[in-house]
Design an enzyme around this catalytic site. Structure first.
Site, mmCIF file in Angstrom:
data_model
loop_
_atom_site.group_PDB
_atom_site.id
_atom_site.type_symbol
_atom_site.label_atom_id
_atom_site.label_comp_id
_atom_site.label_asym_id
_atom_site.label_seq_id
_atom_site.Cartn_x
_atom_site.Cartn_y
_atom_site.Cartn_z
ATOM 1 N N TYR A 149 46.127 43.348 38.926
ATOM 2 C CA TYR A 149 46.426 42.012 38.392
ATOM 3 C C TYR A 149 47.594 42.050 37.414
ATOM 4 O O TYR A 149 47.578 42.835 36.456
ATOM 5 C CB TYR A 149 45.176 41.465 37.690
ATOM 6 C CG TYR A 149 45.340 40.107 37.071
ATOM 7 C CD1 TYR A 149 45.237 38.960 37.840
ATOM 8 C CD2 TYR A 149 45.588 39.973 35.705
ATOM 9 C CE1 TYR A 149 45.374 37.701 37.268
ATOM 10 C CE2 TYR A 149 45.726 38.719 35.125
ATOM 11 C CZ TYR A 149 45.614 37.584 35.910
ATOM 12 O OH TYR A 149 45.753 36.345 35.346
ATOM 13 N N ASN A 221 47.052 49.936 35.587
ATOM 14 C CA ASN A 221 46.912 48.627 34.949
ATOM 15 C C ASN A 221 45.527 48.518 34.320
ATOM 16 O O ASN A 221 44.769 47.597 34.607
ATOM 17 C CB ASN A 221 47.103 47.528 36.007
ATOM 18 C CG ASN A 221 47.208 46.142 35.415
ATOM 19 O OD1 ASN A 221 48.055 45.881 34.577
ATOM 20 N ND2 ASN A 221 46.351 45.237 35.863
ATOM 21 N N SER A 255 42.926 47.190 36.303
ATOM 22 C CA SER A 255 42.615 47.942 37.516
ATOM 23 C C SER A 255 43.526 49.158 37.613
ATOM 24 O O SER A 255 44.551 49.237 36.932
ATOM 25 C CB SER A 255 42.819 47.084 38.781
ATOM 26 O OG SER A 255 41.917 46.018 38.834
ATOM 27 N N SER A 293 37.550 46.111 35.966
ATOM 28 C CA SER A 293 38.577 47.041 36.411
ATOM 29 C C SER A 293 38.327 47.454 37.851
ATOM 30 O O SER A 293 37.291 48.041 38.171
ATOM 31 C CB SER A 293 38.599 48.278 35.506
ATOM 32 O OG SER A 293 39.720 49.081 35.771
ATOM 33 N N GLY A 294 39.278 47.155 38.721
ATOM 34 C CA GLY A 294 39.194 47.597 40.110
ATOM 35 C C GLY A 294 39.764 48.992 40.235
ATOM 36 O O GLY A 294 40.981 49.158 40.355
#
Length: 389
Positions: A149, A221, A255, A293-294
């Site tokens: 993101y 990120n 992420s 968080s991915g």
């Protein structure tokens, strides 16, 4: 003036972590990049335009796309054995169900922002249809596309990434040293409250008289400033400033996508085992896998192309390193992930984006004071004094 050293600088002259004498474990490859794995190529399109208040559809724009080609263009339809692992699943990696089912994928990998993931996936199909039309003649494909993101800095709902930008990144993919920092899909990304984005690293591993490479690429990120660790040094208190300037009261969104490539012959279950070690490298920098968080990780091997391709009615055979000897490759994954994240932080500058939101770069003065300069730098030399290739 010293000769260009890809371990210390990116091709454009941005510093890498080793330029400040930061010590790392393991032996890097020639370029200390995922492109040390033979035939693997990386390309970028970076989109930066506009300043001031957000106007959806107009900007400001701080985004892009990254492409990773696992094989030469003419061989992109040949599958690679692969495995993936979700450390925290608040994110997307298209094609992951196929990888879980078959232990392989083909075509390029793309990484971009969350709301452009479908664009990069679909553009990959269009590009492959044009570049290798036979690969889609009577066939179907599920390209791999990942996302993180960037809406704190970028007009993410403006959908500024188009097919033409993905095509350009695929066409630009190259071997050798590659850029890092605010480039490609990493353009608008933040890590531990500092500007981050794209980072890479590699490690050489000796086995049975041969040498193999583990390469890592991250779109970074994630992370809270208070948790940042640089080679064992807890820096959260020391580096409370400079701080992010948040004019939009954003919700926490973060992420990390990591791609591990190797030329070592491993089977799909072993590729998943390598992917499962990526979170250990993330943790060494202070990543805790928070709720939003991915943290999604992909690993692939370029070895055994005939076995990965297969053919109806014919026995397929593959060579592979036994699990009993896999530990040094686990080491290499953890080491390369840690360094790739720190490279994404170091090879960066301050960035202001939508609504004046501001993200500082990791202070270079702090790095110099903490770690000093590399032994290859003479008196008074700094990273900016080294001429890029």
């Amino acid at each position: 003036m010293t000769a260009y050293d890809p371990h210390l600088q990116t091709p454009s002259g941005k510093p890498r972590a080793r330029a400040f004498g930061i010590p790392f474990d393991g032996t890097p490859g020639r370029f200390n990049a995922i492109t040390d794995v033979p035939d693997v190529a990386v390309g970028y399109t970076t989109l930066i335009s506009g300043d001031g208040p957000l106007v959806v559809g107009q900007g400001p724009v701080r985004t892009g796309v990254t492409t990773i080609l696992p094989r030469p263009i003419g061989e992109l339809a040949v599958p690679v054995f692969a495995g993936m692992f979700s450390g925290n699943g608040d994110g997307e990696l298209t094609g992951s169900h196929l990888i879980d089912e078959l232990g392989a994928f083909n075509f390029p990998v793309t990484i971009t922002n969350t709301h452009s993931c479908g664009v990069s996936r679909d553009a990959t199909l269009r590009w492959m249809q044009k570049t290798l039309p036979q690969s889609l003649d009577g066939a179907w494909a599920l390209p791999v596309a990942g996302e993180t993101y960037d809406g704190f800095l970028n007009d993410i709902n403006g959908h500024h990434l188009g097919f033409e930008h993905v095509f350009a990144a695929l066409d630009a993919a190259q071997n050798g040293p590659i850029e890092e920092g605010s480039v490609g899909g990493g353009t608008g990304m933040i890590t531990f409250g500092f500007k981050a984005g794209s980072g890479t690293s590699s490690r050489r591993v000796a086995w049975n008289g041969e040498h193999f490479t583990i390469g890592c690429f991250v779109q970074s990120n994630f992370g809270a400033r208070r948790n940042l660790v640089v080679r064992g040094i807890r820096t959260g208190v020391e580096l409370a400033e400079p701080a992010i300037r948040d004019n939009t009261l954003r919700a926490e969104k973060s992420s990390i996508i990591a791609v591990i490539a190797t030329d070592a012959p491993f089977m799909p279950h072993q590729m998943r085992r390598l992917a499962k070690r990526v979170p250990l490298g993330v943790a060494l920098t202070g990543g805790y896998g928070y709720n939003t968080s991915g943290d999604i990780f992909l690993a692939f091997s370029t070895a055994n192309p005939d076995a990965a391709r297969g053919a109806p009615g014919k026995m397929a055979g593959a060579f592979y390193i036994p699990d009993a000897d896999i530990n040094p490759f686990f080491d290499a994954v953890v080491q390369s992930v840690e360094e790739a994240i720190l490279n994404a932080l170091v090879a960066n500058e301050d960035m202001t984006g939508r609504d004046g939101n501001f993200v500082p770069a990791l202070p270079k003065t702090w790095l110099t004071e903490r770690f000093g300069l590399t032994e290859r730098s003479g008196p008074g030399e700094r990273f900016g004094d080294v001429a890029p290739r």
